[in-house]
Structures are given as structure tokens and as C-alpha cells.
Design a protein around this motif. Structure first.
Motif, PDB file in Angstrom:
ATOM      1  N   ARG A  97       0.885  -1.252  -0.029  1.00  0.00           N
ATOM      2  CA  ARG A  97      -0.025   0.134   0.160  1.00  0.00           C
ATOM      3  C   ARG A  97       0.830   1.123  -0.104  1.00  0.00           C
ATOM      4  O   ARG A  97       0.734   2.296  -0.584  1.00  0.00           O
ATOM      5  CB  ARG A  97      -1.014  -0.072   1.151  1.00  0.00           C
ATOM      6  N   GLN A  98       1.872   1.137   0.839  1.00  0.00           N
ATOM      7  CA  GLN A  98       2.857   2.393   0.757  1.00  0.00           C
ATOM      8  C   GLN A  98       3.505   2.599  -0.505  1.00  0.00           C
ATOM      9  O   GLN A  98       3.700   3.828  -1.064  1.00  0.00           O
ATOM     10  CB  GLN A  98       3.864   2.232   1.902  1.00  0.00           C
ATOM     11  N   ILE A  99       3.770   1.705  -1.175  1.00  0.00           N
ATOM     12  CA  ILE A  99       4.732   1.710  -2.420  1.00  0.00           C
ATOM     13  C   ILE A  99       3.600   2.400  -3.561  1.00  0.00           C
ATOM     14  O   ILE A  99       4.065   3.261  -4.135  1.00  0.00           O
ATOM     15  CB  ILE A  99       5.334   0.411  -2.863  1.00  0.00           C
ATOM     16  N   GLU A 100       2.524   1.835  -3.490  1.00  0.00           N
ATOM     17  CA  GLU A 100       1.343   2.365  -4.628  1.00  0.00           C
ATOM     18  C   GLU A 100       1.210   3.747  -4.144  1.00  0.00           C
ATOM     19  O   GLU A 100       0.992   4.328  -4.975  1.00  0.00           O
ATOM     20  CB  GLU A 100       0.349   1.384  -4.310  1.00  0.00           C
ATOM     21  N   ARG A 101       1.163   3.918  -2.833  1.00  0.00           N
ATOM     22  CA  ARG A 101       0.543   5.413  -2.620  1.00  0.00           C
ATOM     23  C   ARG A 101       1.594   6.397  -2.732  1.00  0.00           C
ATOM     24  O   ARG A 101       1.439   7.454  -3.502  1.00  0.00           O
ATOM     25  CB  ARG A 101       0.285   5.485  -1.085  1.00  0.00           C
ATOM     26  N   LEU A 102       2.970   6.074  -2.699  1.00  0.00           N
ATOM     27  CA  LEU A 102       4.115   6.975  -2.670  1.00  0.00           C
ATOM     28  C   LEU A 102       4.839   6.991  -4.048  1.00  0.00           C
ATOM     29  O   LEU A 102       5.411   8.022  -4.373  1.00  0.00           O
ATOM     30  CB  LEU A 102       5.106   6.826  -1.632  1.00  0.00           C
ATOM     31  N   GLY A 103       4.755   5.996  -4.750  1.00  0.00           N
ATOM     32  CA  GLY A 103       5.390   5.900  -5.868  1.00  0.00           C
ATOM     33  C   GLY A 103       4.711   6.282  -7.095  1.00  0.00           C
ATOM     34  O   GLY A 103       3.603   6.007  -7.446  1.00  0.00           O
ATOM     35  N   ALA A 104       5.073   7.712  -7.665  1.00  0.00           N
ATOM     36  CA  ALA A 104       4.606   8.079  -8.679  1.00  0.00           C
ATOM     37  C   ALA A 104       4.662   7.441 -10.083  1.00  0.00           C
ATOM     38  O   ALA A 104       3.518   7.507 -11.054  1.00  0.00           O
ATOM     39  CB  ALA A 104       5.349   9.616  -8.866  1.00  0.00           C
ATOM     40  N   SER A 105       5.715   6.351 -10.222  1.00  0.00           N
ATOM     41  CA  SER A 105       5.630   5.708 -11.375  1.00  0.00           C
ATOM     42  C   SER A 105       5.191   4.113 -11.460  1.00  0.00           C
ATOM     43  O   SER A 105       5.276   3.488 -12.274  1.00  0.00           O
ATOM     44  CB  SER A 105       7.232   5.692 -11.809  1.00  0.00           C
ATOM     45  N   VAL A 106       4.589   4.139  -9.911  1.00  0.00           N
ATOM     46  CA  VAL A 106       3.812   2.950  -9.789  1.00  0.00           C
ATOM     47  C   VAL A 106       2.410   2.802 -10.295  1.00  0.00           C
ATOM     48  O   VAL A 106       1.729   3.696  -9.876  1.00  0.00           O
ATOM     49  CB  VAL A 106       4.237   2.428  -8.517  1.00  0.00           C
ATOM     50  N   ARG A 107       1.973   1.762 -10.706  1.00  0.00           N
ATOM     51  CA  ARG A 107       0.677   1.630 -11.168  1.00  0.00           C
ATOM     52  C   ARG A 107      -0.139   1.014 -10.287  1.00  0.00           C
ATOM     53  O   ARG A 107      -1.133   1.294  -9.524  1.00  0.00           O
ATOM     54  CB  ARG A 107       0.653   1.038 -12.324  1.00  0.00           C
ATOM     55  N   ASP A 108       0.326  -0.424  -9.806  1.00  0.00           N
ATOM     56  CA  ASP A 108      -0.144  -0.829  -8.626  1.00  0.00           C
ATOM     57  C   ASP A 108       0.743  -2.017  -8.147  1.00  0.00           C
ATOM     58  O   ASP A 108       1.647  -2.268  -8.735  1.00  0.00           O
ATOM     59  CB  ASP A 108      -1.539  -1.406  -8.929  1.00  0.00           C
ATOM     60  N   VAL A 109       0.552  -2.667  -6.905  1.00  0.00           N
ATOM     61  CA  VAL A 109       1.550  -3.489  -6.318  1.00  0.00           C
ATOM     62  C   VAL A 109       0.780  -4.965  -5.990  1.00  0.00           C
ATOM     63  O   VAL A 109      -0.302  -4.997  -5.419  1.00  0.00           O
ATOM     64  CB  VAL A 109       2.259  -2.973  -5.206  1.00  0.00           C
ATOM     65  N   GLY A 110       1.143  -5.892  -6.466  1.00  0.00           N
ATOM     66  CA  GLY A 110       0.622  -7.201  -6.253  1.00  0.00           C
ATOM     67  C   GLY A 110       1.463  -7.865  -5.087  1.00  0.00           C
ATOM     68  O   GLY A 110       2.549  -7.828  -4.808  1.00  0.00           O
ATOM     69  N   VAL A 111       0.800  -8.822  -4.143  1.00  0.00           N
ATOM     70  CA  VAL A 111       1.707  -9.502  -2.915  1.00  0.00           C
ATOM     71  C   VAL A 111       1.490 -11.125  -3.165  1.00  0.00           C
ATOM     72  O   VAL A 111       0.436 -11.299  -3.501  1.00  0.00           O
ATOM     73  CB  VAL A 111       0.751  -8.947  -1.747  1.00  0.00           C
ATOM     74  N   GLN A 112       2.588 -11.484  -2.692  1.00  0.00           N
ATOM     75  CA  GLN A 112       2.414 -12.960  -2.953  1.00  0.00           C
ATOM     76  C   GLN A 112       3.090 -13.531  -1.473  1.00  0.00           C
ATOM     77  O   GLN A 112       4.451 -13.054  -1.344  1.00  0.00           O
ATOM     78  CB  GLN A 112       3.274 -13.558  -4.057  1.00  0.00           C
ATOM     79  N   LEU A 113       2.441 -14.235  -0.791  1.00  0.00           N
ATOM     80  CA  LEU A 113       2.843 -14.818   0.607  1.00  0.00           C
ATOM     81  C   LEU A 113       3.137 -16.128   0.334  1.00  0.00           C
ATOM     82  O   LEU A 113       2.299 -17.011   0.140  1.00  0.00           O
ATOM     83  CB  LEU A 113       1.832 -14.398   1.438  1.00  0.00           C
ATOM     84  N   ILE A 114       4.462 -16.716   0.608  1.00  0.00           N
ATOM     85  CA  ILE A 114       4.672 -18.000   0.375  1.00  0.00           C
ATOM     86  C   ILE A 114       4.374 -18.799   1.539  1.00  0.00           C
ATOM     87  O   ILE A 114       4.982 -18.596   2.602  1.00  0.00           O
ATOM     88  CB  ILE A 114       6.322 -18.316   0.115  1.00  0.00           C
ATOM     89  N   VAL A 115       3.559 -19.718   1.452  1.00  0.00           N
ATOM     90  CA  VAL A 115       3.073 -20.592   2.649  1.00  0.00           C
ATOM     91  C   VAL A 115       3.851 -21.792   2.833  1.00  0.00           C
ATOM     92  O   VAL A 115       3.944 -22.725   1.790  1.00  0.00           O
ATOM     93  CB  VAL A 115       1.632 -21.159   2.717  1.00  0.00           C
ATOM     94  N   PRO A 116       4.593 -21.946   3.886  1.00  0.00           N
ATOM     95  CA  PRO A 116       5.495 -23.309   3.912  1.00  0.00           C
ATOM     96  C   PRO A 116       4.541 -24.642   3.750  1.00  0.00           C
ATOM     97  O   PRO A 116       3.599 -24.776   4.335  1.00  0.00           O
ATOM     98  CB  PRO A 116       6.430 -23.264   5.231  1.00  0.00           C
ATOM     99  N   VAL A 117       5.017 -25.417   2.780  1.00  0.00           N
ATOM    100  CA  VAL A 117       4.179 -26.861   2.340  1.00  0.00           C
ATOM    101  C   VAL A 117       4.562 -27.867   3.489  1.00  0.00           C
ATOM    102  O   VAL A 117       3.934 -28.753   3.666  1.00  0.00           O
ATOM    103  CB  VAL A 117       4.269 -27.144   1.140  1.00  0.00           C
ATOM    104  N   VAL A 118       5.816 -27.724   4.002  1.00  0.00           N
ATOM    105  CA  VAL A 118       5.894 -28.815   4.844  1.00  0.00           C
ATOM    106  C   VAL A 118       6.115 -28.152   6.325  1.00  0.00           C
ATOM    107  O   VAL A 118       7.074 -26.998   6.791  1.00  0.00           O
ATOM    108  CB  VAL A 118       7.301 -29.096   4.772  1.00  0.00           C
ATOM    109  N   GLY A 119       5.146 -28.433   7.397  1.00  0.00           N
ATOM    110  CA  GLY A 119       5.209 -27.762   8.614  1.00  0.00           C
ATOM    111  C   GLY A 119       5.838 -28.601   9.463  1.00  0.00           C
ATOM    112  O   GLY A 119       6.752 -29.532   9.494  1.00  0.00           O
ATOM    113  N   SER A 120       5.551 -28.370  11.001  1.00  0.00           N
ATOM    114  CA  SER A 120       6.481 -29.041  11.935  1.00  0.00           C
ATOM    115  C   SER A 120       5.915 -30.665  12.056  1.00  0.00           C
ATOM    116  O   SER A 120       6.644 -31.398  12.649  1.00  0.00           O
ATOM    117  CB  SER A 120       6.325 -28.430  13.195  1.00  0.00           C
ATOM    118  N   SER A 121       4.598 -30.706  11.604  1.00  0.00           N
ATOM    119  CA  SER A 121       4.156 -32.122  11.915  1.00  0.00           C
ATOM    120  C   SER A 121       3.756 -32.775  10.723  1.00  0.00           C
ATOM    121  O   SER A 121       3.457 -33.907  10.635  1.00  0.00           O
ATOM    122  CB  SER A 121       2.653 -31.983  12.852  1.00  0.00           C
ATOM    123  N   GLN A 122       3.381 -31.887   9.418  1.00  0.00           N
ATOM    124  CA  GLN A 122       2.801 -32.562   8.237  1.00  0.00           C
ATOM    125  C   GLN A 122       3.288 -31.848   7.060  1.00  0.00           C
ATOM    126  O   GLN A 122       3.584 -30.615   7.145  1.00  0.00           O
ATOM    127  CB  GLN A 122       1.298 -32.856   8.611  1.00  0.00           C
TER     128      GLN A 122
END
Length: 421
Positions: A97-122
Motif C-alpha cells: 500500500r505504501q509503495i502504491e501510494r508514494l510511487g509516482a511511477s507505480v501503477r499498482d502492487v501485487g502481493v504473494q505470500l509463500i506458505v511453507p508446505v512442510v510444517g512441523s508435523s505434516q
């Protein structure tokens, strides 16, 4: 008359050279082994490098040529953590949100959150009825992520901002996941279980184009709304930001993104970045530099084989000159020019090495085709520049190797040659 004599002499020289090679097939074959090995090595490695380069280019251009990728680590988000990156803090999804709001040359920003597929138990797996897939990748993405990366849908839709805010139990499936869970049936609106919780499919992505490495990783992704992933998987923290620049302003957007992230991470002036910014062109250029280094090493190894092949050809030509001393003397005595004698032996050497080059290209192409049959994404067709260069180099090696023996044959005294036993 001269115009008719020259082609006739050239044809006769070629005939004599070919007859000489055929008279000693075993010796000639052994002479070109080194050339064959060298050419096979160069052509195969060139094929692999070209295929890898095209795959890397395809992978990152699919993610957007106008995008700037921000990640706290160097390298792929799914690669193991290196010691150099261990102390770096992950980027926050709120930075978008901050990059999109403050960046004059930025159109929009997508976010990708990587979820660990191997947990502590499974290991995370997805199940629908009696069907299950444990080769999935799970990501939380912002509602605009699919638009920023230009991802195509076969059916359905992306997430809405409301679904992300309320952590709705919905998902978008990659092509492989949809097929694994629902087969040929429609997936839209169908429920499935992920880590013991029920989700409903709202979108199915189009199959991505396969790469040299195999199937495209994006086909195995289960995408959840960002808010859903944050609530359901609080340990997920690896965040990649996809900063889409306004048309023609990617470089400015990159500078603005770097400045904003430095401010948000409270980095003092002069302190190096503790994050990485890259673009598709930069990643492809970096691979090109690595590819050139690999190619140089390959050429050095191939040069050893070509030198061995050149020595073998030179040895064959020396023996041929020695065995045919009387023939050489006779030809000189009846009026053959020394240039004709030299040309004959140079042609013999060029034919030997040229045959080695053709065999090398044929073997490399056959190995590539065999590999393509086993692994369909393998680049089976050698690049034209590698084939052409291999043939030119092989003939050149033969000419160099045959020059001294050819010169020795041309410089013989006819009288002494006729006395030779």
C-alpha cells in the motif's frame, strides 16, 4: 579452356582424396574420434544452454515485463535459505500500500505470500473426495495479483477485496491441482480440504507453458486470498512484492520502490540494501552471463578433444604421405603442380574432419531427440549457430592438422620420391 580445366582438376583432386580415405577406413575412423567427441560436446551443451535461457525468459516474462520484483532474499522464493540471507527480515505485505501510494511511477502492487508446505508435523496436501494431491504449493495473494502478473483463467474469477478482508475460505487452483482433485469435472464451486479446512473453488487457471525444467510450477499452486492465508497460516512470512510500473516507467518505478522500502525498513544512508530488487530483463541477463561462462568452459573442454582429433588427423596424413611417396613423385614427374599435390592432401584432411563434424552434429541431434522423447520439454533441436560453428571448426581443425603433411608432400623432389621403396 582454362575455365574447363580448373573444375576438372579440382574434381580429380577430390576423387583421389576420397579414394585414399576409403583405402584406410579403420585408420580414418580412429582419426576423427576426437573431432566427433568435441563437436558433440559443444552442440549438446549449446542446446541445453539455449533451452535453459528460453525457459528462464519464459518464466519471468510470464510474470510481467513491466514488473519489479521485491524480495528480502536473493534467488528463488522456494529455494533453501542461504547463510547470507538468514539475518534478513522478510518484507511486509503492508509495504504494498505504501509503495502504491508514494510511487509516482507505480501503477499498482501485487502481493504473494509463500506458505511453507512442510510444517512441523505434516506436509500440506489437498483432498477432494477420494482424490488427493500432496505436490501442491500454497500461496496467499492479493486480489490484484492475477492482473499484475497477467495470469489467465480457464473459468471463474480472481478474489475480491472483500474476500481477502474477511478471510473467506475460497481458492483459485492451478491447472494441475484442479485436474488432480476433480479430474475432467468442473471445479468451480466445488469444495476441497486443505490442511483440514474446507475451501471452495472460485477460479481455475489456464495451463502455463512448460519449461525446460519440466511442468510450470504455477500449475501446482493453490492460491488463497492474502487475508485468508495470513489468518490460517500465521507462520507464513516470505513475501514477494510485484510492483507494476506505469507504461514506459519501469526504471523510475524501480528507483522509487527501492527508496520507499529503505525508508520503511529504516535503513540509514550508506547502509546496503537488506532486500533484493530485480526485473525480468535483469534475471535473464544474469542467466546469460552464467551461460556464457559455462559455454567458455565447455569450449575449453571441447578444444582438448579437437586437439586430440587434430593430432590423429595429422598422424594419418603423415602416414599417407609416407606411404604414397612414389605416387607423389610420379604425379610430379608427369606434370602435376606442387599446388595440386598440396591441395589434394589438404582436401583429404578437410574431408576427414568434416565427416567428424557431421557425425558429431548427427549424434548430438540424435541424443537431443532421444532426450526429448524421454523429457518432452528438453530442447531437442540444436541451435543453427552451434551446428554451423561446429562444422566450420571441425573443417578448420582438419586443414590446420593437414597443412604440414601437405606442405611436405608438395615439396618433395620427384627424382628422390621415385627412388623411394
Amino acid at each position: 579452356m582454362r575455365a574447363g580445366v580448373i573444375p576438372g582438376m579440382a574434381a580429380e583432386t577430390l576423387r583421389l582424396s576420397t579414394a585414399s580415405i576409403r583405402s584406410q577406413p579403420a585408420r580414418s575412423a580412429l582419426a576423427v574420434v576426437g573431432v566427433v567427441i568435441g563437436i558433440v560436446t559443444v552442440v549438446l551443451v549449446a542446446s541445453v544452454l539455449v533451452g535453459l535461457r528460453n525457459s528462464v525468459a519464459l518464466l519471468f516474462r510470464e510474470l510481467g515485463t513491466e514488473n519489479v520484483f521485491a524480495f528480502h532474499r536473493d534467488g528463488d522464493p522456494y529455494s533453501p535459505l542461504s547463510d547470507a540471507d538468514a539475518d534478513r527480515r522478510p518484507l511486509s505485505p503492508d509495504f504494498a500500500r505504501q509503495i502504491e501510494r508514494l510511487g509516482a511511477s507505480v501503477r499498482d502492487v501485487g502481493v504473494q505470500l509463500i506458505v511453507p508446505v512442510v510444517g512441523s508435523s505434516q506436509v500440506l496436501s489437498a483432498r477432494a473426495g477420494d482424490r488427493e494431491s500432496d505436490t501442491i504449493l500454497v500461496e496467499g495473494v492479493s486480489p490484484n495479483f492475477f492482473d499484475v502478473t497477467g495470469t489467465e483463467f480457464v473459468v471463474g474469477r480472481p478474489f475480491t477485496p472483500l474476500e481477502s478482508r474477511v478471510a473467506a475460505p475460497v481458492a483459485v487452483l492451478g491447472a494441475n491441482v484442479a485436474r488432480a482433485l476433480f479430474g475432467s469435472n468442473a471445479a468451480i464451486g466445488r469444495p476441497f480440504l486443505l490442511a483440514g479446512e474446507r475451501y471452495y473453488v472460485v477460479g481455475e487457471l489456464a495451463p502455463r507453458q512448460g519449461t525446460f525444467f519440466g511442468e510450470n510450477r504455477g500449475d501446482n499452486v493453490v492460491s488463497l486470498p492474502l487475508g485468508t492465508a495470513q489468518r490460517r497460516f500465521p507462520d507464513a512470512e516470505q513475501t514477494v512484492l510485484y510492483v507494476r510500473a506505469r507504461p514506459g516507467r519501469r526504471d523510475q518505478a524501480r528507483v522509487e520502490t527501492e527508496t520507499i522500502i529503505r525508508i520503511l525498513r529504516r535503513l540509514a544512508a550508506g547502509t546496503p540494501n537488506d532486500f533484493n530488487l530485480s526485473t525480468a530483463d535483469q534475471i535473464i541477463a544474469q542467466f546469460d552471463r552464467i551461460g556464457v561462462q559455462i559455454l567458455f568452459v565447455t569450449l575449453a573442454l571441447a578444444a582438448v578433444s579437437l586437439v586430440v582429433g587434430g593430432i590423429g588427423i595429422a598422424n594419418v596424413m603423415v602416414m599417407s604421405v609416407t606411404e604414397r611417396t612414389r605416387e607423389i613423385g610420379l604425379r610430379l614427374a608427369v606434370g602435376a603442380r606442387r599446388g595440386d599435390i598440396r591441395l589434394q592432401f589438404l582436401i583429404e584432411a578437410a574431408i576427414l574432419s568434416g565427416v567428424g563434424g557431421l557425425l558429431g552434429v548427427a549424434i548430438a541431434s540424435a541424443l537431443g531427440a532421444l532426450s526429448a522423447w524421454v523429457v518432452p520439454t528438453f530442447p531437442a533441436v540444436p541451435p543453427a549457430w552451434a551446428v554451423g560453428s561446429g562444422l566450420v571448426v571441425s573443417v578448420g581443425v582438419g586443414m590446420l592438422a593437414g597443412y604440414l603433411p601437405a606442405r611436405r608432400a608438395a615439396s618433395m623432389d620427384p627424382v628422390e620420391a621415385l627412388r623411394h621403396e
